[in-house]
Design a protein around this motif. Structure first.
Motif, PDB file in Angstrom:
ATOM      1  N   GLN A 114       8.131 -12.498  44.524  1.00 26.79           N
ATOM      2  CA  GLN A 114       6.684 -12.652  44.316  1.00 26.79           C
ATOM      3  C   GLN A 114       6.204 -13.966  44.920  1.00 26.79           C
ATOM      4  OE1 GLN A 114       3.971 -11.397  41.756  1.00 26.79           O
ATOM      5  NE2 GLN A 114       4.807  -9.510  42.590  1.00 26.79           N
ATOM      6  N   LYS A 118       3.480 -14.042  47.820  1.00 30.26           N
ATOM      7  CA  LYS A 118       2.187 -14.675  47.548  1.00 30.26           C
ATOM      8  C   LYS A 118       2.000 -15.927  48.398  1.00 30.26           C
ATOM      9  CE  LYS A 118       0.198 -12.851  43.579  1.00 30.26           C
ATOM     10  NZ  LYS A 118       0.852 -11.952  42.672  1.00 30.26           N
ATOM     11  N   ASP A 155       6.916  -4.856  39.964  1.00 31.98           N
ATOM     12  CA  ASP A 155       6.818  -6.152  40.659  1.00 31.98           C
ATOM     13  C   ASP A 155       7.304  -7.318  39.789  1.00 31.98           C
ATOM     14  OD1 ASP A 155       4.477  -5.290  39.179  1.00 31.98           O
ATOM     15  OD2 ASP A 155       3.530  -7.147  39.789  1.00 31.98           O
ATOM     16  N   GLN A 156       7.432  -7.104  38.479  1.00 29.49           N
ATOM     17  CA  GLN A 156       7.792  -8.220  37.593  1.00 29.49           C
ATOM     18  C   GLN A 156       9.256  -8.176  37.145  1.00 29.49           C
ATOM     19  OE1 GLN A 156       5.930 -10.800  36.774  1.00 29.49           O
ATOM     20  NE2 GLN A 156       4.225 -10.030  37.986  1.00 29.49           N
ATOM     21  N   LYS A 208       1.887  -2.412  46.959  1.00 29.96           N
ATOM     22  CA  LYS A 208       1.348  -2.075  45.645  1.00 29.96           C
ATOM     23  C   LYS A 208      -0.133  -2.457  45.588  1.00 29.96           C
ATOM     24  CE  LYS A 208       1.738  -5.985  42.547  1.00 29.96           C
ATOM     25  NZ  LYS A 208       0.438  -5.879  41.881  1.00 29.96           N
TER      26      LYS A 208
END
Ligand code: ATP
Ligand code: MG
Length: 344
Positions: A114, A118, A155-156, A208
Motif C-alpha cells: 500500500q 500510494k 488490500d489490507q 481496486k
C-alpha cells in the motif's frame, strides 16, 4: 469479556460502493446478527485521514458524514455492545503507536505494498512519514481493544499480518500484552467468505475501486446522483470477447459488473452468473447494473438524510468515554512492560 469485532474507514474522501460492500456491509451484518455475543467497534480512523494530502477545512464534516453513513447503512447504535468512536478522541492510539514504532523494523514497513502504491502517486516531497508508518497506527487501533475479528478488504491483508507480527513480538518479549487477531484465512471463515472482496474500478478493472482515485471516473461514490452513477456504469470498461462470462482474471470488467449486480441485489453470485452468462449484449448487463446501483443510491441517500445527529452525538460521547477506559488499560500495560510505568 466478549470477543471484539472491529473496523474503521479512513475519512479522507466520500466513501464508495467498494467501501460499502467490502467493509461496511459485512460489519453491519455482524452487528445485527451477533451484537449480544460479540462487541462491535466501528470507528472513524480520523488520524489516518491525512497520511495523504487532504483539504483540512473539510475534515470535520467528513468525519461526521462517515459516522452518519454507518447509521444510514444500518448500524444498530441503540445496542449496548455496539461502539462508534473517533480515533483521535482516544489518545491511547497515538501513544501506543509510538511504543510500537520503536519495535517495528524499517524494512518491515518498507515492504508494504500500500505504501509503494500510494507513494508512487505522490511527489516525493508530499510522501509523509505518516503514510509510511500508518500500518503501525492501524496495529494500535486493533490491539488496544484486543480485537480478534477485523474484517478488511483484500488490500489490507498485509497490514493485518503485520498487526499479528508486532503483537506476537511484543508478547514474546514482555509476556502476554496483546490479544493476537485471527489470521486472515480465519477472518474470512468467520465472515463466511472464501476471500476478501475487491470491487474493481469501472474504468480500470484491474485496479481496486478507491475513494482517493485521482479522477473518480470509475468510482461510484455513495453521494453520486443516480444519474452520475448510471453514466459511470454505462461507460465501464469491458472486453472484446463479446459474450458475458464470470472470470475475474481474464474478464475483470464484466466480472466486476456481475459482482456488483449480485451484491447490490442481494443474490448469490452463481445465480446471477447463470442468468447472464452466454448473453451477448454488454449494454443490457450495464443497464441492469445501473438500475440496481441507482436504486441502492436513492434508498441509501434517503436513509442518510434521515439520520438524527443528536442521537448519533450522544452515542459517540458514551462510546468514546467507554473506549478511553478500555484503551487506557491496554496502553498502561504496554507502558508498564517497556518500563514507562511501575510494574502492574
Ligand atoms: P483510499 O484510496 O483513501 O485508501 P479506500 O477506498 O481504499 O480509500 P480505506 O479507508 O483505505 O478505503 O478502506 C476502508 C475499508 O474499505 C477497508 O476495510 C478496505 O479493505 C475496504 N475497501 C476499500 N476499497 C475496497 C474495494 N474496492 N473493495 C472492497 N473493499 C474495499
Ligand atoms: Mg485504502
Amino acid at each position: 469479556m466478549k470477543p471484539v469485532i472491529l473496523t474503521g474507514l479512513r475519512a479522507n474522501n466520500d466513501l464508495t460502493i467498494g467501501n460499502y460492500l467490502g467493509a461496511i456491509l459485512p460489519m453491519i451484518d455482524m452487528a445485527k446478527s451477533k451484537a449480544g455475543e460479540y462487541q462491535v467497534n466501528m470507528f472513524v480512523p480520523d488520524l489516518h485521514s491525512f497520511t495523504t494530502p487532504i483539504d483540512h477545512a473539510q475534515l470535520q464534516e467528513q468525519i461526521m458524514h462517515n459516522l452518519r453513513v454507518f447509521v444510514a447503512a444500518g448500524l444498530p447504535i441503540d445496542h449496548d455492545d455496539v461502539y462508534v468512536y473517533r480515533q483521535s478522541y482516544i489518545s491511547a492510539h497515538s501513544e501506543l503507536t509510538w511504543i510500537l514504532d520503536c519495535f517495528t523494523g524499517f524494512g518491515e514497513m518498507n515492504r508494504m505494498t500500500q505504501f509503494k502504491d500510494k507513494s508512487a502517486k505522490l511527489n516525493e516531497d508530499r510522501i509523509s512519514i505518516g503514510l509510511f508508518n500508518y500500518p503501525v497506527l492501524m496495529a494500535a487501533d486493533i490491539l488496544l481493544y484486543n480485537a480478534s475479528y477485523v474484517p478488511v478488504g483484500d488490500d489490507q491483508t498485509q497490514h493485518l499480518e503485520f498487526t499479528r507480527d508486532i503483537a506476537t513480538r511484543m508478547n514474546n518479549q514482555f509476556g502476554e500484552l496483546f490479544a493476537v487477531p485471527l489470521a486472515v484465512p480465519k477472518q474470512h471463515e468467520f465472515f463466511g467468505k472464501d476471500q476478501g472482496l475487491r470491487v474493481r474500478d469501472l474504468m480500470e478493472p484491474t485496479k481496486k475501486m478507491s475513494k482517493s482515485d485521482e479522477t473518480g471516473k470509475g468510482v461510484v461514490f455513495l453521494s453520486d446522483t443516480p444519474e452520475a452513477a448510471t453514466k459511470k456504469v454505462m461507460s465501464a470498461t469491458t472486453d472484446s470477447f463479446g459474450e458475458v462470462k464470470f472470470d475475474m482474471k481474464e474478464r475483470p470488467g464484466i466480472s466486476n459488473l456481475l459482482q456488483i449486480l449480485a451484491l447490490l441485489s442481494n443474490r448469490p453470485q452463481n445465480e446471477v452468473n447463470a442468468e447472464w452468462e452466454g448473453k451477448t449484449s454488454y449494454g443490457d448487463l450495464k443497464k441492469a447494473v445501473a438500475e440496481v446501483v441507482s436504486t441502492f443510491l436513492t434508498d441509501f441517500q434517503a436513509r442518510l438524510a434521515g439520520v438524527d445527529d443528536q442521537t448519533l452525538l450522544a452515542k459517540l460521547e458514551a462510546s468514546e468515554t467507554a473506549m478511553q477506559s478500555v484503551a487506557g488499560q491496554t496502553l498502561y500495560k504496554a507502558q508498564s512492560a517497556v518500563g514507562l510505568r511501575p510494574k502492574v
